[in-house]
Scaffold this active site. Structure first.
Site, PDB file in Angstrom:
ATOM      1  N   ARG A  25      10.217  50.990 -12.259  1.00 39.39           N
ATOM      2  CA  ARG A  25       8.912  50.522 -12.733  1.00 39.39           C
ATOM      3  C   ARG A  25       8.424  51.298 -13.960  1.00 39.39           C
ATOM      4  O   ARG A  25       7.228  51.423 -14.183  1.00 39.39           O
ATOM      5  CB  ARG A  25       7.892  50.582 -11.594  1.00 39.39           C
ATOM      6  CG  ARG A  25       8.202  49.544 -10.510  1.00 39.39           C
ATOM      7  CD  ARG A  25       7.128  49.417  -9.480  1.00 39.39           C
ATOM      8  NE  ARG A  25       6.957  50.599  -8.683  1.00 39.39           N
ATOM      9  CZ  ARG A  25       7.771  50.967  -7.688  1.00 39.39           C
ATOM     10  NH1 ARG A  25       8.826  50.214  -7.385  1.00 39.39           N
ATOM     11  NH2 ARG A  25       7.542  52.062  -7.000  1.00 39.39           N
ATOM     12  N   GLU A  41      33.976  48.935 -28.518  1.00 39.81           N
ATOM     13  CA  GLU A  41      34.704  48.962 -29.790  1.00 39.81           C
ATOM     14  C   GLU A  41      34.409  47.721 -30.620  1.00 39.81           C
ATOM     15  O   GLU A  41      34.216  47.802 -31.841  1.00 39.81           O
ATOM     16  CB  GLU A  41      36.224  49.039 -29.541  1.00 39.81           C
ATOM     17  CG  GLU A  41      36.679  50.271 -28.775  1.00 39.81           C
ATOM     18  CD  GLU A  41      36.675  50.067 -27.264  1.00 39.81           C
ATOM     19  OE1 GLU A  41      35.752  49.384 -26.750  1.00 39.81           O
ATOM     20  OE2 GLU A  41      37.587  50.593 -26.607  1.00 39.81           O
ATOM     21  N   GLY A  87      17.277  57.742   3.909  1.00 36.86           N
ATOM     22  CA  GLY A  87      16.509  58.868   4.354  1.00 36.86           C
ATOM     23  C   GLY A  87      17.489  59.941   4.799  1.00 36.86           C
ATOM     24  O   GLY A  87      18.696  59.910   4.499  1.00 36.86           O
ATOM     25  N   ALA A 107      13.605  64.653  -1.983  1.00 38.80           N
ATOM     26  CA  ALA A 107      12.347  65.239  -2.439  1.00 38.80           C
ATOM     27  C   ALA A 107      11.734  65.995  -1.278  1.00 38.80           C
ATOM     28  O   ALA A 107      11.776  65.536  -0.133  1.00 38.80           O
ATOM     29  CB  ALA A 107      11.402  64.155  -2.919  1.00 38.80           C
ATOM     30  N   LEU A 151      11.884  49.855  -4.347  1.00 36.82           N
ATOM     31  CA  LEU A 151      13.152  50.347  -4.898  1.00 36.82           C
ATOM     32  C   LEU A 151      13.505  49.689  -6.228  1.00 36.82           C
ATOM     33  O   LEU A 151      14.651  49.301  -6.462  1.00 36.82           O
ATOM     34  CB  LEU A 151      14.295  50.155  -3.880  1.00 36.82           C
ATOM     35  CG  LEU A 151      14.091  50.814  -2.518  1.00 36.82           C
ATOM     36  CD1 LEU A 151      15.272  50.499  -1.598  1.00 36.82           C
ATOM     37  CD2 LEU A 151      13.941  52.332  -2.649  1.00 36.82           C
ATOM     38  N   THR A 174      22.655  48.573  10.477  1.00 36.02           N
ATOM     39  CA  THR A 174      23.636  48.175  11.500  1.00 36.02           C
ATOM     40  C   THR A 174      23.236  46.915  12.278  1.00 36.02           C
ATOM     41  O   THR A 174      24.054  46.018  12.468  1.00 36.02           O
ATOM     42  CB  THR A 174      23.833  49.335  12.517  1.00 36.02           C
ATOM     43  OG1 THR A 174      23.985  50.541  11.777  1.00 36.02           O
ATOM     44  CG2 THR A 174      25.047  49.111  13.385  1.00 36.02           C
ATOM     45  N   ASP A 190       8.701  52.872   5.097  1.00 32.97           N
ATOM     46  CA  ASP A 190       7.983  52.846   3.804  1.00 32.97           C
ATOM     47  C   ASP A 190       7.802  51.450   3.206  1.00 32.97           C
ATOM     48  O   ASP A 190       7.044  51.303   2.252  1.00 32.97           O
ATOM     49  CB  ASP A 190       8.749  53.687   2.760  1.00 32.97           C
ATOM     50  CG  ASP A 190       8.896  55.126   3.174  1.00 32.97           C
ATOM     51  OD1 ASP A 190       8.201  55.529   4.123  1.00 32.97           O
ATOM     52  OD2 ASP A 190       9.699  55.840   2.555  1.00 32.97           O
TER      53      ASP A 190
HETATM   54  C1  AOF Z   1      37.095  49.151 -23.532  1.00 32.30           C
HETATM   55  N1  AOF Z   1      35.818  49.202 -23.988  1.00 32.30           N
HETATM   56  O1  AOF Z   1      33.616  49.064 -23.675  1.00 32.30           O
HETATM   57  C2  AOF Z   1      35.006  48.852 -21.803  1.00 32.30           C
HETATM   58  C3  AOF Z   1      36.352  48.855 -21.343  1.00 32.30           C
HETATM   59  O2  AOF Z   1      37.170  42.354 -17.678  1.00 32.30           O
HETATM   60  P1  AOF Z   1      37.370  42.867 -19.072  1.00 32.30           P
HETATM   61  O3  AOF Z   1      38.318  42.080 -19.868  1.00 32.30           O
HETATM   62  O4  AOF Z   1      36.054  43.099 -19.783  1.00 32.30           O
HETATM   63  O5  AOF Z   1      38.050  44.306 -18.936  1.00 32.30           O
HETATM   64  C4  AOF Z   1      37.502  45.280 -18.132  1.00 32.30           C
HETATM   65  C5  AOF Z   1      38.314  46.556 -18.254  1.00 32.30           C
HETATM   66  O6  AOF Z   1      38.217  47.026 -19.602  1.00 32.30           O
HETATM   67  C6  AOF Z   1      37.776  47.680 -17.393  1.00 32.30           C
HETATM   68  O7  AOF Z   1      38.381  47.690 -16.120  1.00 32.30           O
HETATM   69  C7  AOF Z   1      38.182  48.907 -18.203  1.00 32.30           C
HETATM   70  O8  AOF Z   1      39.542  49.202 -18.006  1.00 32.30           O
HETATM   71  C8  AOF Z   1      37.999  48.423 -19.621  1.00 32.30           C
HETATM   72  N2  AOF Z   1      36.652  48.682 -20.055  1.00 32.30           N
HETATM   73  N3  AOF Z   1      37.334  49.023 -22.230  1.00 32.30           N
HETATM   74  O9  AOF Z   1      38.039  49.220 -24.325  1.00 32.30           O
HETATM   75  C9  AOF Z   1      34.758  49.053 -23.192  1.00 32.30           C
HETATM   76  N4  AOF Z   1      33.966  48.665 -20.973  1.00 32.30           N
HETATM   77 ZN    ZN Z   2      38.128  46.713 -24.611  1.00 35.30          ZN
END
Ligand code: AOF
Ligand code: ZN
Length: 372
Positions: free
Chosen positions: A214, A60, A305, A162, A211, A230, A207
């Site tokens: 790329r 936001e 695996g 796969a 991971l 383990t 292998d």
């Molecule tokens: C939002 N917009 O883009 C995200 C949100 O540690 P903080 O302060 O960044 O808060 C993390 C919390 O904010 C996370 O657990 C979730 O509830 C919210 N994430 N909220 O409004 C965002 N990424």
């Molecule tokens: Zn937020």
């Protein structure tokens, strides 16, 4: 277009933005936000944003920064309820009020107990119109890793398999190029949009995999690499250990490994975590996943695996399964990619819903989604 149709259109756009951040915002969710104004009957987008790497800034505030003064009197679509808590940054709900936005279209409540309806309540009490539940099912899909982390204390798990046309993963002890270039690119993209890749020790020994992601220009999107090991049998000279300074390597071990071997690995820069064993002497997977969720991991791609795959499915820990099938046959005895009882469970419509196969180059991809 009428208002509900515009709301949905903008939410679709916001979900597309949110998907861009997947794999890079842990421990936070990847959220998307779109701000638009109406000019007569026409909506004009004035701001867009998504959660930034590491989880901040939130979506936001990114969108508000782009819109500037144009946010005044505008609407915002957001894929998760705006946050209400004073965390590392002030609450988004307050930033929205300050920016002068007058209408919020939100897909779903944030299950984080610090928010959980509080964000919507702050907006409503400031006189902002709040519409909730728009494209809620799609948003749940995008937010699923975060939802599992908060509600079930485990990350989301995508299981990738796969196989050759005759159902083999390879020949014992040898890596087999089962998939075509197109499938490999898609798998590398999937690596980038998960927080971590997880394999069993068998895959490391057989292998010596990298991971990493790329795809050209996307190397920095390589996720954390996790080995379920383990007895701490990962070789010191394996690629995972040798490259752990560039791409993090975490190894989950059992309680009986000597402190000295753990120390040697830690000196190399590997993160080692001890977890209890289950009755059959294997790592207790629910405990391992709980620990990973506590460390902030929300989305895991399990790539190998067969034993780890079986254990995860049997313990009901898999959210989706992606099976890539090549058109070529192995034509002799090999290691089955999916043993009969695992296939039975994946094909069981009470456990997973099966999508139509998709063609990826010469290969076929079938996607199964867990039924809640
Ligand atoms: C939002 N917009 O883009 C995200 C949100 O540690 P903080 O302060 O960044 O808060 C993390 C919390 O904010 C996370 O657990 C979730 O509830 C919210 N994430 N909220 O409004 C965002 N990424
Ligand atoms: Zn937020």
């Amino acid at each position: 277009m009428n208002a509900p149709a515009i709301d949905e259109w903008m939410m679709r756009h916001a979900l597309m933005l949110a998907r861009r951040g997947l794999g890079r915002t842990w421990p936070n969710p990847s959220v998307g936000a779109v701000i638009w104004r109406m000019e007569g009957d026409h909506p004009f987008i004035v701001g867009r944003g998504y959660t930034q790497p590491g989880g901040r800034p939130h979506a936001e505030t990114e969108a508000i920064a782009m819109a500037g003064e144009a946010a005044r009197g505008a609407s915002m679509a957001v894929t998760l309820e705006p946050c209400a808590h004073h965390g590392k940054t002030p609450p988004c709900a307050e930033a929205i009020i300050r920016a002068g936005i007058t209408r919020i279209v939100s897909a779903m409540n944030d299950p984080d107990p610090r928010v959980d309806g509080g964000g919507h309540a702050i907006l409503l009490s400031a006189g902002i119109a709040v519409v909730t539940g728009v494209l809620a099912a799609e948003a749940r899909g995008v937010n699923l890793g975060f939802i599992h982390k908060i509600v079930d204390h485990r990350p989301l798990i995508t299981l990738k398999l796969a196989q050759t046309a005759d159902g083999y993963a390879g020949v014992t002890g040898r890596q087999l190029m089962v998939s075509s270039v197109g499938s490999k690119q898609r798998v590398h993209l999937a690596r980038a949009n998960h927080d971590a890749i997880m394999v069993g020790i068998g895959t490391v020994l057989a292998d010596n995999p990298d991971l990493t992601c790329r795809l050209p220009g996307m190397m920095q999107f390589s996720p954390v690499r996790i080995v379920i090991d383990t007895h701490l049998s990962t070789p010191m000279n394996s690629r995972l250990v040798e490259t752990c300074a560039t791409v993090p390597t975490w190894i989950i071990i059992g309680p009986n490994v000597s402190e000295k071997s753990v120390e040697l690995m830690r000196e190399k820069g590997v993160l080692i975590e001890r977890v209890s064993l289950n009755k059959s002497g294997h790592i207790h997977l629910p405990d391992a996943l709980r620990l990973l969720a506590e460390k902030g991991i929300t989305r895991i791609l399990s790539e190998g695996g067969p034993l780890l795959a079986e254990a995860l499915v049997e313990q009901d820990l898999v959210d989706s399964v992606e099976i890539y099938t090549s058109p070529d046959r192995l034509g002799r005895e090999g290691v089955l990619a999916v043993r009969p009882h695992l296939r039975e469970k994946i094909e069981n419509q009470r456990h997973f819903s099966k999508a139509e196969p998709v063609a990826i180059g010469r290969d076929r991809l079938i996607h199964y989604t867990r039924i809640k």
